[in-house]
Design an enzyme around this catalytic site. Structure first.
Site, short mmCIF file in Angstrom:
data_model
loop_
_atom_site.label_atom_id
_atom_site.label_comp_id
_atom_site.label_asym_id
_atom_site.label_seq_id
_atom_site.Cartn_x
_atom_site.Cartn_y
_atom_site.Cartn_z
N GLU A 100 1.00 -1.36 -0.16
CA GLU A 100 0.01 0.06 -0.02
C GLU A 100 0.93 1.26 -0.13
OE1 GLU A 100 -3.43 -2.20 2.66
OE2 GLU A 100 -2.32 -0.69 3.60
N CYS A 113 3.26 8.42 1.30
CA CYS A 113 3.91 7.31 2.11
C CYS A 113 4.34 5.99 1.43
CB CYS A 113 2.87 7.30 3.53
SG CYS A 113 3.37 6.34 4.37
N CYS A 120 7.11 -6.73 7.81
CA CYS A 120 8.15 -6.13 8.34
C CYS A 120 8.79 -7.17 9.52
CB CYS A 120 7.92 -5.04 8.96
SG CYS A 120 9.20 -4.02 9.82
N CYS A 124 7.29 -4.87 16.20
CA CYS A 124 6.68 -3.85 17.18
C CYS A 124 5.42 -4.12 17.44
CB CYS A 124 6.85 -2.32 16.50
SG CYS A 124 8.78 -2.05 16.00
N CYS A 127 2.29 -2.20 15.84
CA CYS A 127 2.19 -2.02 14.34
C CYS A 127 1.50 -3.07 13.57
CB CYS A 127 3.54 -1.60 14.09
SG CYS A 127 3.79 -1.60 12.13
N1 SAH Z 1 9.44 0.96 9.80
C1 SAH Z 1 9.80 2.25 9.67
C2 SAH Z 1 8.92 2.72 8.99
C3 SAH Z 1 7.36 2.42 8.81
S1 SAH Z 1 6.38 2.53 10.33
C4 SAH Z 1 9.82 2.85 11.19
O1 SAH Z 1 9.35 1.92 12.13
O2 SAH Z 1 9.90 4.01 11.61
C5 SAH Z 1 5.96 4.53 10.26
C6 SAH Z 1 5.77 4.81 11.49
O3 SAH Z 1 4.30 4.45 12.00
C7 SAH Z 1 6.62 4.87 12.72
O4 SAH Z 1 7.05 5.81 13.47
C8 SAH Z 1 5.86 4.01 13.78
O5 SAH Z 1 6.32 4.10 15.00
C9 SAH Z 1 4.39 4.33 13.42
N2 SAH Z 1 3.36 3.35 13.90
C10 SAH Z 1 3.41 2.33 13.78
N3 SAH Z 1 2.23 1.73 14.10
C11 SAH Z 1 1.56 2.50 14.54
C12 SAH Z 1 -0.01 2.85 14.98
N4 SAH Z 1 -0.93 1.73 15.26
N5 SAH Z 1 -0.33 4.01 15.32
C13 SAH Z 1 0.36 5.15 15.24
N6 SAH Z 1 1.73 5.17 14.45
C14 SAH Z 1 2.06 3.89 14.23
FE1 SF4 Z 2 8.43 -2.52 11.30
FE2 SF4 Z 2 8.12 -1.62 13.75
FE3 SF4 Z 2 8.18 0.06 11.61
FE4 SF4 Z 2 5.91 -1.48 11.94
S1 SF4 Z 2 6.80 0.18 13.32
S2 SF4 Z 2 7.14 -1.05 10.07
S3 SF4 Z 2 6.74 -3.33 12.73
S4 SF4 Z 2 9.64 -1.50 12.24
#
Ligand code: SAH
Ligand code: SF4
Length: 358
Positions: A100, A113, A120, A124, A127
């Site tokens: 996406e 974006c 991934c 985390c 996420c």
């Molecule tokens: N992997 C990278 C980029 C993708 S995630 C990273 O982790 O930075 C992009 C952003 O979305 C990150 O800052 C992450 O902390 C945030 N994020 C992930 N899940 C989320 C959620 N459910 N609500 C709000 N932000 C979220």
């Molecule tokens: Fe991967 Fe964590 Fe970024 Fe989600 S927030 S995309 S699990 S690194």
């Protein structure tokens, strides 16, 4: 080699950086300006075949045809529009996987974006993409084609690698795509308009900085190791101190600030005490913080904090003279908000949450 075999073997020419295209041209005894002609056809004129490249000789076009493919690397399968104007594009890749890309329109800019991986590996706990696990890296052409496709319908001004995946876990393809994004003969974007977001792969932060100078956003999300270990398992390998160290040494472009992202999870990392710890951690660093109220999505086990809590958290950080912004949730009604991307949920769920306008 018959045509069928050739297409299987051939590399997509957009998987090559402009530097690699130039090398190919020189290795085959053509003049360097031929490389510029090729990339202009690819990126400025969006050529769909080598035959269209009419200022190249027929022999040269045949060589390109024999050596590379120029098939689109993704196919649009759905487009969802949020009530707030955010648009989500769902693409199918040639192997059937789905990714996406999200367009976030703001007053003076349209931010795209971009996804860097299918799924991934970093898991985390807040996420959606993390729940899928890593399926594979995206190729440079798959990264670039997200922009090239979406830019036809939206004048994209900024790119953030904040879609699906951890861009620094796909460093080589990330760097190649950035080279194409910023080369004036290719897509010609200013590096100041490109942001790579990372969960904190410390050695890769250092390596990225050796290759390119773009904006860096670090997803901090907790000011203490014991809490960060729990919600971002990568912290066990690269703890906060090492992460901050690598981040402050990253060469962001002139007059740009290092960014930290902090997703606020109700009753997990949103206390006054955590705000103070975060303030003390970052007060001496030239940076900006984006606080992002958690975007709820089933089956993630967290809740979004109250608006009052978000404001209080911000107020405490401001008392440390830190530049802090609340990033409003955009596109959450189409599961297009930060961290909600997974492209794996049942199609019914996509349809049920579609609020297509116009
Ligand atoms: N992997 C990278 C980029 C993708 S995630 C990273 O982790 O930075 C992009 C952003 O979305 C990150 O800052 C992450 O902390 C945030 N994020 C992930 N899940 C989320 C959620 N459910 N609500 C709000 N932000 C979220
Ligand atoms: Fe991967 Fe964590 Fe970024 Fe989600 S927030 S995309 S699990 S690194």
């Amino acid at each position: 080699m018959d045509q069928f075999m050739q297409n299987i073997v051939n590399t997509n020419i957009k998987d090559l950086s402009p530097q690699e295209i130039e090398k190919f041209v020189l290795d085959n005894d053509f003049k360097p300006f031929r490389a510029r002609q090729i990339v202009k056809w690819l990126y400025k004129k969006s050529a769909g075949s080598f035959d269209e490249m009419t200022d190249l000789s027929k022999d040269f076009r045949d060589l390109l045809e024999f050596s590379f493919s120029l098939k689109p690397s993704l196919e649009l399968i759905d487009e969802l529009v949020s009530t707030d104007g955010t648009k989500k594009y769902l693409f199918k890749l040639s192997d059937g996987n789905q990714i996406e890309s999200v367009v976030i329109p703001e007053k003076a800019r349209n931010t795209l974006c971009i996804s860097s991986q299918v799924g991934c590996a970093l898991g985390c706990t807040f996420c959606m993409t993390g729940t899928v696990g890593k399926i594979r890296n995206l190729t440079p052409s798959e990264i670039l084609d997200q922009y090239m496709f979406v830019n036809q319908y939206n004048a994209i001004t900024n790119i953030v690698f904040m879609g699906m995946g951890e861009p620094l876990d796909n460093l080589q393809n990330l760097v190649k795509s950035i080279r194409t994004f910023i080369d004036p003969n290719c897509l010609g974007l200013s590096p100041k308009r490109i942001t790579v977001s990372t969960s904190g792969l410390v050695p890769k932060i250092k390596e990225l900085g050796k290759h390119v100078s773009v904006n860096l956003a670090v997803s901090l999300n907790a000011p203490r190791d014991e809490l960060r270990d729990e919600i971002m398992p990568i912290n066990k390998r690269y703890p906060i101190k090492e992460l901050i160290n690598a981040s402050v040494n990253f060469p962001v472009p002139n007059r740009k600030y290092l960014m930290f992202e902090y997703v606020l999870l109700k009753d997990v990392n949103d206390s006054d005490s955590d705000a103070h710890t975060l303030g003390r951690l970052l007060e001496a660093i030239k940076c900006k913080i984006n606080i992002i109220p958690f975007n709820e999505a089933y089956p993630l086990p967290y809740q979004s904090p109250s608006w009052d809590r978000v404001l209080k958290f911000q107020e405490i950080l401001i008392s440390y003279k830190i530049n802090v912004r609340i990033r409003k949730s955009r596109g959450s009604d189409i599961l297009g908000a930060c961290g909600q991307l997974a492209a794996k949920y049942p199609s019914k769920m996509v349809k049920d949450t579609t609020l297509a306008q116009n």
